[in-house]
Enzyme design. Structure first.
Site, PDB file in Angstrom:
ATOM      1  N   LYS A   4       0.844  -1.204   0.000  1.00  0.00           N
ATOM      2  CA  LYS A   4       0.000   0.000   0.000  1.00  0.00           C
ATOM      3  C   LYS A   4       0.875   1.248   0.000  1.00  0.00           C
ATOM      4  O   LYS A   4       1.593   1.506   0.956  1.00  0.00           O
ATOM      5  CB  LYS A   4      -0.901   0.047   1.230  1.00  0.00           C
ATOM      6  CG  LYS A   4      -1.939   1.174   1.104  1.00  0.00           C
ATOM      7  CD  LYS A   4      -2.563   1.588   2.415  1.00  0.00           C
ATOM      8  CE  LYS A   4      -1.842   2.690   3.123  1.00  0.00           C
ATOM      9  NZ  LYS A   4      -1.872   4.010   2.489  1.00  0.00           N
ATOM     10  N   GLU A   8      10.745   0.433   9.788  1.00  0.00           N
ATOM     11  CA  GLU A   8      11.738   1.475   9.506  1.00  0.00           C
ATOM     12  C   GLU A   8      11.045   2.796   9.782  1.00  0.00           C
ATOM     13  O   GLU A   8      10.173   3.209   9.028  1.00  0.00           O
ATOM     14  CB  GLU A   8      12.202   1.338   8.046  1.00  0.00           C
ATOM     15  CG  GLU A   8      13.550   1.949   7.805  1.00  0.00           C
ATOM     16  CD  GLU A   8      13.429   3.387   7.376  1.00  0.00           C
ATOM     17  OE1 GLU A   8      13.491   4.257   8.280  1.00  0.00           O
ATOM     18  OE2 GLU A   8      13.266   3.649   6.181  1.00  0.00           O
ATOM     19  N   CYS A  47      13.889  10.136   6.569  1.00  0.00           N
ATOM     20  CA  CYS A  47      13.989   9.572   7.915  1.00  0.00           C
ATOM     21  C   CYS A  47      15.412   9.656   8.452  1.00  0.00           C
ATOM     22  O   CYS A  47      15.623   9.798   9.649  1.00  0.00           O
ATOM     23  CB  CYS A  47      13.508   8.128   7.913  1.00  0.00           C
ATOM     24  SG  CYS A  47      14.223   7.147   6.605  1.00  0.00           S
ATOM     25  N   GLU A  85      11.198  14.776  15.422  1.00  0.00           N
ATOM     26  CA  GLU A  85      11.472  14.706  13.983  1.00  0.00           C
ATOM     27  C   GLU A  85      10.617  15.769  13.289  1.00  0.00           C
ATOM     28  O   GLU A  85       9.388  15.671  13.281  1.00  0.00           O
ATOM     29  CB  GLU A  85      11.103  13.310  13.470  1.00  0.00           C
ATOM     30  CG  GLU A  85      11.479  13.108  12.025  1.00  0.00           C
ATOM     31  CD  GLU A  85      11.134  11.711  11.524  1.00  0.00           C
ATOM     32  OE1 GLU A  85      10.007  11.251  11.764  1.00  0.00           O
ATOM     33  OE2 GLU A  85      11.996  11.098  10.875  1.00  0.00           O
TER      34      GLU A  85
END
Ligand code: NDP
Length: 492
Positions: free
Chosen positions: A191, A265, A299, A396
């Site tokens: 997806k 991840e 990331c 983040e």
């Protein structure tokens, strides 16, 4: 453009050099790919937005849970049927074909990805698309050599893999996940993110053209609820997810006790550590690449700059001078260095965290490069005087926002770098090899770069620790995540 001398001074500004939008061959409507066919899904249509303009780009039919079930069943039939009966060499041929298909449609994919994601064409053209092809090429080579990976003479695949990918590298993440899964002999239901589904659906066309048996790869479209339904589907043997830590934790809970293999991840807050003896100009290039590549929506971005005090002032001055030269603007313009933020929601998040940095007392510098009137753009931003406890140093941001922190000794640098709930990437800039090695041994990060940043290779394992997730993608370790390495043959 020839330099203008009208005002008496020479204007060396770049003239716009836009790639033609027509090359992207954007269709009015896209369909999910299930059991070898593009089908109308049972879910509501979604409209994907062009972040460079803030306008609708195309419409995508989405799946409902019944379609999802059909996709998982098709993947199971394909796994138990033709796919598991093929030799590794035959499987490898399909992967080579997919790699060549990506290469043949590379220009179209680069434009399409830029339109759907907002990243600059020079990144999609020179990084995302070629690296996606490279992942299939690399894994094609392993398909008939699994017995040489070190997991026993004939390691077995797991079965059906459910994969959920994010919006920051849509095509590359699809290749990164599908390549090893197929090479190891699994079948896939994947997806893509709701804001960037198009390149995965073009990849589905390439897969169909490569004549893969129906059901070996299925691309299901939809929002987070479909992602949740996919990862929780009892018909899967393996789940692989890339995205936020919050969703990663939910998935871990869903899979707890099921015995299904999982790799996560997740996010990061990479520490880019520059020692006083570093080659400053190279370090500046590495810092710029580390935080402004893909507008910082990476990331493993180097979003925390740790700089040794004696050079802090000089480094920051040079960094600001260099950042001021970055051109922010139309993602399709070949001169653009920093493109658009992927969505209004992500733009809001970056804006909120940037304001938090200002409110908490860090000094903010923003590039003076004018931003386009339309679309989701953020100026490259550098915070100095950041401290460890500030949100901009801990959370983040996933945008072109760098937080600069200073240090005096290697131990202080290590303590600050490791003071993070994440543990995905880090980098060390020093002329002294022994110092780089000593730092690397003690940095808690899955990927550590020495005098560079953002170097990727399909042969190189990638992944994190702590809240950055677990499991590795890429190289033999990445293939292990798709093989039954607990098999008795392996233990022997
Ligand atoms: P998400 O983790 O929500 O999205 C990643 C993928 O997971 C998308 O395909 C998403 O679908 C899907 N998804 C959403 N909810 C679920 C669920 N409950 N179960 C299974 N799959 C789900 O990230 P966001 O897009 O919300 O971004 C939020 C933050 O996450 C960013 O600001 C950034 O900090 C971080 N992030 C990190 C990434 C990384 O590479 N590590 C990548 C993307 C984001 P859909 O898009 O359709 O909602």
């Amino acid at each position: 453009m020839s330099p203008s001398t009208e005002s008496g001074s020479i204007d060396w500004e770049y003239a716009p050099a836009p790639e033609s939008e027509a090359i992207g061959r954007v269709k009015d409507r896209y369909l999910p790919f299930i059991d070898g066919k593009f089908i109308e899904g049972g879910g509501d249509d979604l409209v994907t937005i062009n972040p460079g303009r803030g306008e609708p780009l195309s419409t995508v039919s989405t799946v409902d849970e019944a379609d999802l079930d059909t996709a998982v069943r098709a993947a199971r039939r394909a796994y138990e049927g033709p796919w598991s009966k093929l030799s590794g060499a035959e499987r490898g041929k399909y992967l080579f074909r997919i790699a060549r298909g990506i290469a043949e449609r590379s220009r179209e994919l680069a434009v399409l990805e830029s339109l759907d994601n907002g990243k600059p064409i020079k990144e999609t053209r020179d990084f995302d698309v070629p690296t996606a092809a490279q992942h299939f090429f690399y894994h094609a080579g392993w398909a008939d050599k699994l017995g040489h990976l070190g997991y026993g003479p004939d390691p077995r695949p797991l079965g059906v893999a459910g994969q959920v990918i994010p919006w920051n590298f849509p095509l590359l993440m699809a290749a990164w996940k599908i390549g090893p899964a197929l090479a190891a002999g699994n079948t896939v239901v994947i997806k893509p993110a709701e804001t960037t589904p198009l390149s995965a659906l073009v990849l589905a066309e390439i897969i169909a053209d490569a004549d893969l048996p129906p059901g070996v790869v299925n691309v299901v479209t939809g929002a987070g609820d479909i992602g949740a339904a996919l990862v929780g589907h009892p018909g899967l043997d393996k789940v692989a997810f890339t995205g936020s830590t919050a969703v990663g934790k939910q998935i871990q809970q869903t899979l707890a006790g099921t015995g299904r293999k999982l790799t996560l991840e997740l996010g990061g807050k990479g520490a880019n550590i520059v020692f006083a003896d570093a080659a400053i100009d190279q370090a500046v290039e590495g810092i710029v690449n580390g935080i402004f590549f893909n507008s910082g929506q990476v990331c493993c971005a180097g979003s925390r700059l740790l700089v040794q005090e004696p050079i802090a002032e000089e480094l920051i001055t040079r960094l600001i001078e260099r950042t001021e030269t970055l051109r922010v603007g139309d993602p399709l313009d070949k001169n653009t260095d920093v493109g658009a933020i992927n969505s209004r929601a992500q733009w809001n998040k970056i804006t909120e965290l940037t304001q938090a940095g200002i409110d908490e007392g860090a000094q903010v510098w923003r590039s003076s490069c004018p931003l386009p009137d339309k679309g989701f753009f953020v100026s490259p931003t550098i915070f100095t005087g950041a401290t460890q406890t500030m949100r901009i140093a801990r959370e983040e941001i996933f945008g072109p926002v760098l937080s600069v922190i200073t240090f005096r000794t290697p131990d202080e640098a290590l303590a600050k770098a490791n003071n993070s709930p994440y543990g995905l990437s880090a980098g060390v800039w020093t002329e002294k090899g022994s110092r780089a090695m000593a730092m690397a041994a003690r940095l808690q990060a899955g990927v550590i770069w020495d005098n560079t940043w953002n170097k990727f290779d399909p042969a190189s394992p990638f992944g994190g620790y702590q809240e950055s997730g677990f499991g590795r993608e890429g190289g033999p370790a990445g293939l292990a995540a798709y093989l039954d390495t607990d098999d008795e043959a392996v233990i022997k």
